[in-house]
Design a protein around this motif. Structure first.
Motif, PDB file in Angstrom:
ATOM      1  N   ARG A 128       0.811  -1.224   0.000  1.00  0.00           N
ATOM      2  CA  ARG A 128       0.000   0.000   0.000  1.00  0.00           C
ATOM      3  C   ARG A 128       0.837   1.265   0.000  1.00  0.00           C
ATOM      4  O   ARG A 128       0.384   2.324  -0.476  1.00  0.00           O
ATOM      5  CB  ARG A 128      -0.946  -0.009   1.211  1.00  0.00           C
ATOM      6  N   VAL A 161       2.143   1.986  -6.594  1.00  0.00           N
ATOM      7  CA  VAL A 161       0.773   1.605  -6.214  1.00  0.00           C
ATOM      8  C   VAL A 161       0.004   2.839  -5.729  1.00  0.00           C
ATOM      9  O   VAL A 161      -1.158   3.052  -6.108  1.00  0.00           O
ATOM     10  CB  VAL A 161       0.805   0.514  -5.124  1.00  0.00           C
ATOM     11  N   LYS A 162       0.643   3.653  -4.896  1.00  0.00           N
ATOM     12  CA  LYS A 162      -0.036   4.852  -4.391  1.00  0.00           C
ATOM     13  C   LYS A 162      -0.442   5.797  -5.519  1.00  0.00           C
ATOM     14  O   LYS A 162      -1.447   6.503  -5.413  1.00  0.00           O
ATOM     15  CB  LYS A 162       0.883   5.594  -3.407  1.00  0.00           C
ATOM     16  N   CYS A 170      -4.995   0.497  -8.634  1.00  0.00           N
ATOM     17  CA  CYS A 170      -4.199  -0.433  -7.823  1.00  0.00           C
ATOM     18  C   CYS A 170      -4.511  -0.273  -6.342  1.00  0.00           C
ATOM     19  O   CYS A 170      -4.610  -1.269  -5.603  1.00  0.00           O
ATOM     20  CB  CYS A 170      -2.708  -0.214  -8.068  1.00  0.00           C
ATOM     21  N   MET A 171      -4.668   0.954  -5.880  1.00  0.00           N
ATOM     22  CA  MET A 171      -5.026   1.181  -4.480  1.00  0.00           C
ATOM     23  C   MET A 171      -6.383   0.554  -4.169  1.00  0.00           C
ATOM     24  O   MET A 171      -6.582  -0.007  -3.081  1.00  0.00           O
ATOM     25  CB  MET A 171      -5.063   2.685  -4.176  1.00  0.00           C
ATOM     26  N   THR A 186      -7.127  -2.182  -1.246  1.00  0.00           N
ATOM     27  CA  THR A 186      -8.137  -1.875  -0.226  1.00  0.00           C
ATOM     28  C   THR A 186      -9.235  -2.934  -0.209  1.00  0.00           C
ATOM     29  O   THR A 186      -9.654  -3.397   0.857  1.00  0.00           O
ATOM     30  CB  THR A 186      -8.745  -0.483  -0.480  1.00  0.00           C
TER      31      THR A 186
END
Length: 551
Positions: free
Chosen positions: A219, A224-225, A230-231, A235
């Protein structure tokens, strides 16, 4: 052979020549008919241009053309690592199937973690489906090492990487390896590859990654951020895991490269007729064979090339010299070669394609004899007898030698140990164990041999001794959680497994333990489906030999 030598001599002398091939710095005088028989390209060239007597190929080196011309005359070619690619390209250009086949066979023999992606790319370029499939299977099998050490890993195309990590057959112990490989591949050329992040992350099985790793590593990763999609994947996975109390769905678990089979033995004081399979990825056992035919008690089972061999044993008070083998593909038992001596509680190992059977006892005595089985001829051959008589001993192989430890002589536990060298057909006494024991397990790992548990003078043991052949010394590692004997042992993914056995109350066990040598620690894993004593463990490649079994 004589005709090849004549043709090769004719080539060297320029005899029978009616055509000249020019390359960068050399001319080759050849015979059109001989060359046409090997090369479809030249066959068509000569057919369409019957008057042509000279042809130039400035892009082909003299050394490669020399190999091609010699192949036309001798039907043999010397393929080396430093010429295989150029030779293969030339063979493709000149349509010489024989050289193409030889090059592909050579590449398969040399397939390793350093060159597998280069070979895959080569097979893809020239449309060699068999070579491509085998290179792909190799990469799937050794993905962890390929992703970390192969110099060509970051040269994979996005399509190739998506295909590989999308496979259930991808052999990774931790799914985090896949995530890290994706990040490494993108960071190699971030500007060009950032657009593939979502497609690649969708193939990472996030539900198989620990929550801590998802929180602490995935994460917070910058790539990814920076991607809302992708986040959202991360999640949603965390929410599903939390909603299921962190019980992970197993439907999408990766498949292991090898499976552990627990074969035979006994339960409830009756011979077992069961084979159970352990899937290390799901930590589950499954019964894959359960038929009426009984395996002898106190036999030993080993695995070679698609067959489990059940050697010797005892059934209805009768000692067996017979051997049966289980075909993993057809799931059927059939007779194999008969030993020279009937024996139960024997020690059995495999080495260099042979099966070794040692010691044990029969109706009259404890044995010191030993014999070797060659599956190709279905024949047993007697080898030199051991120095000591022993039954219920533990045996293992390491660095081309057979080691045997302890055992029982009547009710007396032995501490002695011996080593057999096949090249000299000699047994040599080695440093004895510190604790006399029988009915234990032995297995080689990391250039040492671990001798585990067993029984000694009426009591069962939990301690583990480790033998170092280089120094001929013994050491100790962590004990098992409780004493037991008559279990199966196996090495799976660099961990030692102890399967079933008999405890201090003479009860058969269904427990399975796993020893991590790096941490010097024993851990419980999933129990067997039923208790098993004197069980044999066989490690089998899932593809092709165990692919018929459900996981």
């Amino acid at each position: 052979m004589a005709s090849k030598m004549v043709l090769e001599e004719a080539l060297m002398l320029g005899e029978l020549s009616d055509f000249v091939i020019k390359v960068r710095d050399k001319d080759f005088k050849i015979n059109r008919t001989i060359l046409s028989n090997s090369s479809l390209y030249f066959c068509e060239l000569f057919h369409n241009n019957p008057q042509m007597t000279v042809c130039s190929f400035p892009d082909v080196s003299a050394s490669i053309m020399d190999l091609i011309v010699k192949y036309a005359y001798t039907q043999s070619v010397l393929v080396l690592e430093n010429n295989v690619q150029l030779l293969l390209e030339a063979a493709e250009c000149f349509k010489i199937k024989g050289i193409v086949r030889t090059c592909c066979d050579f590449l398969l023999q040399k397939l390793n973690t350093s060159n597998c992606i280069w070979i895959l790319t080569l097979a893809d370029r020239y449309l060699y489906p068999d070579l491509k499939e085998k290179a792909c299977l190799f990469i799937l099998r050794y993905f962890e090492d390929v992703a970390q050490y192969c110099p060509d890993f970051c040269n994979l195309s996005a399509e190739q990487l998506i295909h590989l990590i999308g496979k259930t057959e991808l052999n990774v112990r931790q799914e985090s390896v896949v995530f890290e490989a994706v990040i490494r591949w993108i960071n190699y050329a971030p500007a060009e590859r950032h657009g593939h992040l979502v497609s690649l992350m969708s193939k990472v099985r996030l539900n198989l990654i620990s929550v801590n790793y998802l929180v602490d590593t995935v994460r917070v990763n910058n790539l990814v951020k920076g991607s809302p999609k992708c986040m959202a994947m991360v999640t949603n996975t965390m929410k599903k895991l939390q909603a299921s109390n962190l019980v992970r769905p197993l439907a999408r678990a990766r498949l292991p490269a090898e499976v552990l089979l627990a074969v035979g033995g006994f339960n409830d004081n009756l011979p077992a007729n069961v084979i159970e399979l352990y899937n290390v990825r799901t930590n589950r056992w499954r019964t894959v064979y359960n038929k009426d035919n009984l395996l002898p008690e106190f036999s030993q089972c080993v695995y070679i090339d698609g067959y489990i061999y059940c050697v010797g044993g005892l059934l209805d008070h009768r000692f067996f010299s017979s051997v049966t083998k289980f075909n993993l593909s057809t799931k059927t038992w059939e007779e194999a070669g008969v030993m020279h001596e009937a024996r139960a509680n024997l020690s059995v190992v495999t080495l260099n394609g042979f099966i070794y059977a040692m010691g044990g006892w029969n109706e009259q005595e404890t044995l010191k004899s030993a014999e070797r089985f060659e599956p190709g001829t279905n024949q047993w051959t007697q080898i030199a007898p051991m120095e000591h008589r022993r039954a219920d001993a533990a045996a293992a192989t390491l660095h081309g030698k057979v080691y045997i430890f302890g055992g029982l002589l009547g009710n007396l536990a032995l501490s002695s140990a011996e080593c057999y060298t096949p090249t000299t057909n000699q047994w040599t006494l080695i440093t004895p164990m510190s604790v006399a024991r029988g009915a234990m397990g032995a297995i080689a790992y990391n250039d040492q041999i671990f001798v585990i548990g067993g029984c000694s003078h009426g009591r069962r043991l939990a301690n583990v001794e480790v033998f170092n052949p280089a120094s001929m010394t013994w050491g100790m590692v962590a004990q098992m959680h409780y004493p037991c004997s008559n279990f199966g042992v196996a090495l799976l993914e660099e961990k030692l497994y102890v399967v079933g056995g008999i405890d201090t109350q003479d009860l058969t066990l269904c427990t399975v333990w796993c020893f991590d040598a790096d941490k010097n620690q024993w851990n419980f894993v999933r129990d067997l489906g039923r208790p098993h004593g004197a069980v044999s463990c066989c490690l089998v490649e899932r593809v092709p030999h165990a692919s018929a079994f459900p996981l």
